[in-house]
Motif scaffolding. Sequence first.
Motif, PDB file in Angstrom:
ATOM      1  N   PRO A 106      -2.941   1.527  -9.329  1.00 23.71           N
ATOM      2  CA  PRO A 106      -3.664   0.836  -8.246  1.00 23.71           C
ATOM      3  C   PRO A 106      -4.013  -0.608  -8.600  1.00 23.71           C
ATOM      4  O   PRO A 106      -4.004  -1.476  -7.724  1.00 23.71           O
ATOM      5  CB  PRO A 106      -4.930   1.686  -8.065  1.00 23.71           C
ATOM      6  CG  PRO A 106      -4.579   3.011  -8.608  1.00 23.71           C
ATOM      7  CD  PRO A 106      -3.647   2.748  -9.744  1.00 23.71           C
TER       8      PRO A 106
ATOM      9  N   LEU B 149       0.987   4.142  -2.849  1.00 25.96           N
ATOM     10  CA  LEU B 149       0.829   5.569  -2.566  1.00 25.96           C
ATOM     11  C   LEU B 149       1.996   6.362  -3.146  1.00 25.96           C
ATOM     12  O   LEU B 149       1.802   7.412  -3.780  1.00 25.96           O
ATOM     13  CB  LEU B 149       0.739   5.781  -1.056  1.00 25.96           C
ATOM     14  CG  LEU B 149       0.619   7.228  -0.569  1.00 25.96           C
ATOM     15  CD1 LEU B 149      -0.632   7.884  -1.142  1.00 25.96           C
ATOM     16  CD2 LEU B 149       0.596   7.282   0.952  1.00 25.96           C
TER      17      LEU B 149
ATOM     18  N   LEU C 237      -6.445   4.046   0.415  1.00 27.49           N
ATOM     19  CA  LEU C 237      -5.348   4.443  -0.475  1.00 27.49           C
ATOM     20  C   LEU C 237      -5.756   5.662  -1.298  1.00 27.49           C
ATOM     21  O   LEU C 237      -4.962   6.607  -1.470  1.00 27.49           O
ATOM     22  CB  LEU C 237      -4.985   3.281  -1.395  1.00 27.49           C
ATOM     23  CG  LEU C 237      -4.000   3.590  -2.527  1.00 27.49           C
ATOM     24  CD1 LEU C 237      -2.647   3.999  -1.965  1.00 27.49           C
ATOM     25  CD2 LEU C 237      -3.855   2.387  -3.459  1.00 27.49           C
TER      26      LEU C 237
ATOM     27  N   VAL D  19       0.836  -1.208   0.000  1.00 25.12           N
ATOM     28  CA  VAL D  19       0.000   0.000   0.000  1.00 25.12           C
ATOM     29  C   VAL D  19       0.867   1.253   0.000  1.00 25.12           C
ATOM     30  O   VAL D  19       0.571   2.230  -0.720  1.00 25.12           O
ATOM     31  CB  VAL D  19      -0.944  -0.011   1.222  1.00 25.12           C
ATOM     32  CG1 VAL D  19      -1.702   1.304   1.330  1.00 25.12           C
ATOM     33  CG2 VAL D  19      -1.932  -1.167   1.129  1.00 25.12           C
TER      34      VAL D  19
END
Length: 287
Positions: free
Chosen positions: A137, A108, A162, A104
């Motif tokens: 993503p 980001l 996110l 994650v």
Amino acid sequence: MTSGGQRHGSKRRSFMKCPFCAEEVKEDAIVCKHCRHDLTVVSALMERIEDLTKQLQSVAGMPMTREQSMTHAPAVQGPHIERAAVIAGAIERHIPLLSPLATVLLALGALLLAHFIIVIHYDLSLFWLHVASLVLPFVFGFIYRQTTTEYLSSDLVVGALLAVAAIFAMSALVAEVDKVPVLPMDRHGWLEYIEYGASIALAFFAGAVCRQTAIAMSTPAAKTSRFVYFAAQYVTAKVSGVSPHDPHDPHMDKYLKRVGLAEKIITASIAGASALVSIWSGLGQFL
């Protein structure tokens, strides 16, 4: 499931196929030497599945649940299931193993880097930012989900978190560079935030679902949500070159047949429309 033939009495087989990569390993192996997956739990589960399968075979006409059909399917459709499992296992072996938190955070960071390059550094069209918000993503969502789960909501929640973190970090960066407020000041700005955030969250969620589908294809006994099981059954059928079919679950079989019929109708419609456009284009020269 094994390459050493059938079990005779209490004699154990010396080799089996790894359920993750379909390569041959010793039956008492703890870790697969090919894909490095842990086999301690899987080996016991495979033996239990085989025992249950034999019991089910001995009971004629006994209805099967979805979980039983998933474990029993390889015995019925062995060649087709194995082909799809090998392909899915090959995909699994090439995916980097990262912790969920690291995945994650990397997602980001990748989104912020893409935003900086596209918007701030090169001032490119926002089209490329939307492409990045879908592709990045999805890729990290695929990496994030390493096991199957019966509930998909957790992946959607992670994708939403996110998206929120990425949007506010990007806004803070733009506010610092252009000396503007961090949050939008009008309705149009908020709608743009929501649209961009939804694309990030849904793309991450789609990647996680696709990863679960690949895992379910390589490990048919894995517990999954009904949607992932449906997707795995359908993709397995398409990879194997057979019609989508589940003889052990009447309800699922009905859905698979409907999707298969819909696919044929859509394919035929596209082909027919293309033919009509070609004919009309050709006749247009004479009209």
